[in-house]
Design an enzyme around this catalytic site. Sequence first.
Site, PDB file in Angstrom:
ATOM      1  N   GLY A 164      -0.959  -3.416   5.442  1.00 37.96           N
ATOM      2  CA  GLY A 164      -0.520  -4.645   5.873  1.00 37.96           C
ATOM      3  C   GLY A 164      -1.683  -5.856   5.371  1.00 37.96           C
TER       4      GLY A 164
ATOM      5  N   THR B  41       0.895  -1.029   0.013  1.00 38.20           N
ATOM      6  CA  THR B  41      -0.139  -0.211  -0.143  1.00 38.20           C
ATOM      7  C   THR B  41       0.783   1.334   0.061  1.00 38.20           C
ATOM      8  OG1 THR B  41      -1.820  -0.980   1.314  1.00 38.20           O
ATOM      9  CG2 THR B  41      -1.533   1.216   1.687  1.00 38.20           C
TER      10      THR B  41
ATOM     11  N   SER C  56       1.069  -0.897  -4.869  1.00 35.59           N
ATOM     12  CA  SER C  56       0.212   0.157  -4.765  1.00 35.59           C
ATOM     13  C   SER C  56      -0.314   0.463  -6.247  1.00 35.59           C
ATOM     14  CB  SER C  56       0.621   1.317  -4.221  1.00 35.59           C
ATOM     15  OG  SER C  56       1.488   1.060  -3.187  1.00 35.59           O
TER      16      SER C  56
ATOM     17  N   ASP D 132      -4.002   4.836  -1.456  1.00 35.87           N
ATOM     18  CA  ASP D 132      -4.326   4.215  -2.795  1.00 35.87           C
ATOM     19  C   ASP D 132      -5.410   3.174  -2.605  1.00 35.87           C
ATOM     20  OD1 ASP D 132      -2.570   1.201  -3.414  1.00 35.87           O
ATOM     21  OD2 ASP D 132      -2.596   1.992  -1.603  1.00 35.87           O
TER      22      ASP D 132
ATOM     23  N   SER E 134       4.032  -0.222   1.631  1.00 33.93           N
ATOM     24  CA  SER E 134       5.172  -0.487   0.829  1.00 33.93           C
ATOM     25  C   SER E 134       5.581   0.493  -0.049  1.00 33.93           C
ATOM     26  CB  SER E 134       4.933  -1.779  -0.204  1.00 33.93           C
ATOM     27  OG  SER E 134       3.852  -1.469  -0.966  1.00 33.93           O
TER      28      SER E 134
ATOM     29  N   ASP F 228       5.575   2.047  -7.170  1.00 32.61           N
ATOM     30  CA  ASP F 228       5.605   0.821  -6.109  1.00 32.61           C
ATOM     31  C   ASP F 228       4.401  -0.336  -6.715  1.00 32.61           C
ATOM     32  OD1 ASP F 228       3.987  -0.111  -3.121  1.00 32.61           O
ATOM     33  OD2 ASP F 228       5.807  -0.868  -3.827  1.00 32.61           O
TER      34      ASP F 228
ATOM     35  N   LYS G 195      -9.171   1.838   1.823  1.00 29.96           N
ATOM     36  CA  LYS G 195      -8.488   1.902   2.918  1.00 29.96           C
ATOM     37  C   LYS G 195      -8.409   2.752   4.009  1.00 29.96           C
ATOM     38  CE  LYS G 195      -5.039  -0.269  -0.522  1.00 29.96           C
ATOM     39  NZ  LYS G 195      -3.838  -0.507  -0.881  1.00 29.96           N
TER      40      LYS G 195
ATOM     41  N   ARG H  53      -5.408  -0.356  -4.008  1.00 27.71           N
ATOM     42  CA  ARG H  53      -5.027  -1.697  -4.485  1.00 27.71           C
ATOM     43  C   ARG H  53      -4.872  -2.766  -3.606  1.00 27.71           C
ATOM     44  NH1 ARG H  53      -0.219  -2.658  -8.846  1.00 27.71           N
ATOM     45  NH2 ARG H  53      -1.855  -1.768 -10.278  1.00 27.71           N
TER      46      ARG H  53
END
Lengths: 177, 329
Positions: free
Chosen positions: B142, B96, B264, B112, B224, B261, B128, B114
Amino acid sequence: GADSRVSTGTYIANRVSDKVSGLHDKIFMCRSGSAADTQAISDYVRHYLSTHALEVGKPPLVKTAAALAKRICYTNKEQLLAGVIIAGYDEADGGSVYVIPLGGTCLPVPFAIGGSGSTYIYGHVDNQYKAGMSLAECKKFVTEAVTRAMARDGSSGGIIRLVNISADGVDREYLTV
Amino acid sequence: QRFVPSVKRRAFVARLVHEDIVSPRFFAPPVRARHLGPRRADDMATFAAPGAEHAVAKAQPAAGGFDFGQCPRNAALASAPVGKGYAAPTPMSTGTTICGVVYAGGVVLGADTRATGGSEVADKNCEKIHYLAPNIYCCGAGTAADTEKTTELIASQLELLRLSTSTQSRVVAAVTLLKRTLFKYQGHVSAALVLGGVDCTGPGLYQIYPHGSTARLPYVTMGSGSLAAMSVFETRYADGLDEAAAVSLVKDAIRAGIFNDLGSGSNVDITVIKTGGDATVMRGYETPNDTGPLRSAYERPRALKPAPGKATAVLSTVVEVADADAMQL
């Protein structure tokens, strides 16, 4: 005094953390090791100390705080990764410093160092320490010790937080560079 | 053993019921608590359902906490001699980018959308930014289930606290409840959170790690994609931003995570919590990865295109319902 770096692996999670937590008005704890463990310990000790202070009716003694922290660190020594330094001022003993390294020993000492960067400055502090230093000399001693540790240890860095505890009160400051 | 009320007690109860002070249901025997184990055979008989006497006794319900009963089975499946064994499905993770910033009038949170299960995108538009209180929201990175359920649990605890104190929830209360729960599970509940809110003491923004450590900061990123987002923050953050600048900063930080990333992606969600405790949830604030134009631009072979005018054929408008006989055994 303490540095302000908290790292998760190679990433610095917080570059301005406060590793000197207050346990009571004139008792503070320098934290090293796992952030979660030491925050939990300081929360417990703060809670017990505040109840104790209400029961006694006077500001608690530094050795009481140290004993409480030692009790927690020793009985949970398998689960915890925490090295702490308890320091403060009380009417009975004046200024005192207690160090509680990893296993849960509690030692009253004239000065203490801890954390990953402390290994690099044992020689330095042993050389520089003198009994009966003035406030300015003590500040210089702590600042120089932390600076040298930050220079050599990758897990230490950021700003230097200083907390001065005396009969007159508590003075917090931070130094950059 | 059964509780047998004394004569005096029975008379007292009868008087209360007779004079309509209390309804008779008040003195009915209590509902048998679930944790007392399976019902005994004579209890089963009190059910009016026919055939209940032959019903199999219910399995002992778990007393609480984690149930490890399936672990031997999972281990056996994973190491099954037939074929390659069955690996457990990868839990859905919000690899994320989440972030938050304190500005002059409150807090802006961004995330984000995803959710990944291993290297596959499990959800292209998951949410999220979780609700904790009208004035407190929490972004979670996580394991998706862990962040979702932990924040729901703390949201309900905060609501109960609001009901009993009749005051607005404090951000430190949410932080403390979360850190105590996470520390209790020693990092096994994989929830890394960015919690932001405004209460009577002003705006507050905290980062909370799975092991239970917290930090209060003016700007935080987690997940991440946190390094990409932090690079944007470190370049452009300033104290006392106005709302437009803060939202733009958060949006750019999340975009940095989305495009740099792999964990994400998809859209940017933003939530603004202003002084006074009003929260504005902007789900899908920006959708830089809209697949609509791309998918509609694809040329399909003629055979797969539906013929114009004859796209659907109705097979029958009359439906016959034939009653069947019960199965004969």
